[in-house]
Design an enzyme around this catalytic site. Structure first.
Site, mmCIF file in Angstrom:
data_model
loop_
_atom_site.group_PDB
_atom_site.id
_atom_site.type_symbol
_atom_site.label_atom_id
_atom_site.label_comp_id
_atom_site.label_asym_id
_atom_site.label_seq_id
_atom_site.Cartn_x
_atom_site.Cartn_y
_atom_site.Cartn_z
ATOM 1 N NE ARG A 96 -3.455 2.333 2.786
ATOM 2 C CZ ARG A 96 -3.155 3.238 3.720
ATOM 3 N NH1 ARG A 96 -2.135 3.044 4.546
ATOM 4 N NH2 ARG A 96 -3.865 4.341 3.838
ATOM 5 C CG HIS A 140 -0.753 9.275 3.161
ATOM 6 N ND1 HIS A 140 -0.722 7.937 3.498
ATOM 7 C CD2 HIS A 140 -0.511 9.938 4.327
ATOM 8 C CE1 HIS A 140 -0.469 7.804 4.787
ATOM 9 N NE2 HIS A 140 -0.328 9.012 5.307
ATOM 10 C CD GLU A 185 -4.320 8.193 9.607
ATOM 11 O OE1 GLU A 185 -4.098 7.119 10.187
ATOM 12 O OE2 GLU A 185 -3.624 9.214 9.780
ATOM 13 C CG ASN A 312 -5.061 3.927 8.770
ATOM 14 O OD1 ASN A 312 -5.242 2.904 8.112
ATOM 15 N ND2 ASN A 312 -4.485 4.999 8.263
ATOM 16 C CE1 TYR A 314 0.030 3.417 13.664
ATOM 17 C CE2 TYR A 314 -1.795 4.666 12.754
ATOM 18 C CZ TYR A 314 -0.609 3.989 12.580
ATOM 19 O OH TYR A 314 -0.065 3.874 11.325
ATOM 20 C CD GLU A 378 -1.345 4.483 8.076
ATOM 21 O OE1 GLU A 378 -1.061 4.902 9.231
ATOM 22 O OE2 GLU A 378 -1.429 5.220 7.094
#
Length: 471
Positions: A96, A140, A185, A312, A314, A378
């Site tokens: 990606r 991005h 994002e 994504n 985290y 991600e």
């Protein structure tokens, strides 16, 4: 202080190491790694590439730690054959990566830059030759600077230009690239870029950030419709999602959590998957904007059906009601909300390690939104890696982090979530935005002075996971 989630050992809270020996993912599960153009490519002045907002921002004194820029980054523009060999060593099925809009269309409008298109064409062909499928992200964060000069994402025209760019590059690469992500994002682009100003373009205008969020979504919807007409096969978007918990069960803390959930998660999930903005979000933002930038038909365009949704993940947000602080904030209209640490182990980014949050996020999206198939596009961690004298990077903390998160994703799978793949962030250590080169996320260590690449111990371990399709 109380919280529903107490500190736990640095493994999945629901899967023991003995259990991990039996964890297998479905046949055809996608294992990949991810990067972004400005973070790895370098060559910012070569072959007709124009400036992006990140070129401008990084060269503004005081904006990036150490005065670092992406001018050279990992020099992936020249070293991609070596990097593809590393991907093959990792055993990944998909890579990606994002396209640099200003490399392809320097003015953000008009004809394409042939040299820029040719670079990505060579990259795609080289990946396919090694049996690795390209997974393209159209945007991005590196907006062409001329479009920012004309108003940036707060301006509706930028959404229209984005759709035009998407069509033009799909015409060149769509014969070989099956999977297309429109945006990565959009929360970061809108609220870090236009509200707090800690990311490019560095503006601190709350109302502009809200407009930017809408126009990013509109650009996504326009692009999906246009690409669908061109015969694009797999179209989606990637959003960064967080579970949001109140510190206590008080009404004020629960309202704080509701507000951050609306402004972090539902501001994108609801328009994309339900065709409307949450009513409570509109009320929270009423002192900031009347949403007059939303036109008839916009939400129908934004909610154009998708083939997949990228997630994504985290960490988790834990919040409480507090008092508004002076200065710009990411949290437009909810500046009084305070974020609380719980004493969990942290990555080098200061993010608490909470694999259970990934499980909760996948379950919530699946059960509440009835989305298309999901991919973790991600997940990864920065740690203070060291290249030892024997040429090894012994990053056991990253291996443990990934193992726990893989197990959490597998748990969601076993409970009915249609999760199709998992991309580790990141392939390479790289330019970590406003933190420059001070944080390392890669499975591959990069010596920024020599550009030497070294596969970390976590990368060697990951290559076993990809080949076994399990833990």
């Amino acid at each position: 202080m109380t919280s529903a989630h107490q500190p736990a050992a640095f493994t999945s809270t629901s899967t023991s190491r003995r259990d991990l020996s039996r964890v297998r993912f479905p046949d055809g599960f996608v294992w990949g790694t991810a990067t972004a153009s400005y973070q790895v490519e370098g060559a910012v002045h070569e072959d007709g590439r124009g400036p992006s907002i990140w070129d401008t921002f990084a060269h503004t004194p005081g904006k990036v730690v150490g005065g670092d820029t992406g001018d050279i980054a990992d020099d992936h523009y020249h070293r991609y054959p070596e990097d593809i060999s590393l991907m093959a060593d990792l055993g990944i099925s998909h890579y990606r990566f994002s396209l640099a809009w200003p490399r392809i269309q320097p003015e953000g409008r008009g004809p394409l830059n042939a040299a820029g298109v040719d670079f990505y064409s060579r990259l795609v062909d080289s990946l396919l030759e090694r049996g690795i499928q390209p997974w393209v992200t159209l945007y991005h964060w590196d907006l062409p600077q001329p479009l920012e000069d004309a108003g940036g994402w707060p301006a509706r025209e930028t959404a229209e230009r984005f759709a035009e760019y998407a069509v033009l590059i799909h015409e060149r690469l769509g014969d070989r690239v099956a999977d297309w992500t429109t945006l990565n994002e959009p929360w970061c682009s809108a609220f870090l870029g236009y509200a707090s100003g800690v990311h490019a373009p560095g503006r601190t205008e709350g109302p502009a950030a809200v407009r930017a969020a809408h126009h990013l979504l509109l650009g996504h919807g326009l692009a999906v419709r246009a690409l669908r007409e061109q015969g694009a096969r797999e179209l989606g978007i990637t959003v960064n999602l967080y579970p949001v918990d109140p510190v206590t069960d008080s009404a004020d803390d629960r309202d704080a959590a509701r507000r951050i959930d609306a402004l972090m998660n539902r501001v994108f999930l609801d328009p994309l998957l339900r065709g409307s903005y949450p009513e409570d979000l509109l009320a929270d933002l009423a002192p900031v904007t009347d949403f007059d930038h939303v036109r008839d038909g916009d939400l129908a365009t934004i909610s154009t059906p998708l083939d997949f949704l990228g997630v994504n993940y985290y960490s988790r947000h834990v919040v409480r009601a507090g008092t508004a602080k002076e200065g710009p904030s990411n949290w437009v209209g909810s500046e009084h909300v305070e974020f609380v640490k719980r004493g969990f182990p942290e990555t080098a980014m200061g993010w608490e390690i909470d694999p259970e949050g990934l499980y909760e996020t996948l379950i919530r999206v699946w059960r509440e939104y009835a989305p298309p198939p999901l991919y973790v596009t991600e997940n990864g961690a920065a740690f203070d890696d060291r290249l030892d004298g024997d040429g090894r990077v012994r990053d056991e903390d990253r291996r443990s982090y990934l193992e726990a998160h893989f197990a959490a994703a597998h748990r969601a799978l076993t409970e009915g979530v249609d999760l199709r793949g998992y991309f580790v962030w990141s392939l390479l250590d790289n330019f970590e935005w406003a933190l420059g080169y001070s944080k390392r996320f890669g499975l591959v260590h990069v010596d920024y002075e020599t550009q030497a690449r070294t596969l970390k111990d976590s990368g060697r371990w990951f290559s076993e996971i990809t080949r076994a399709n399990g833990l």
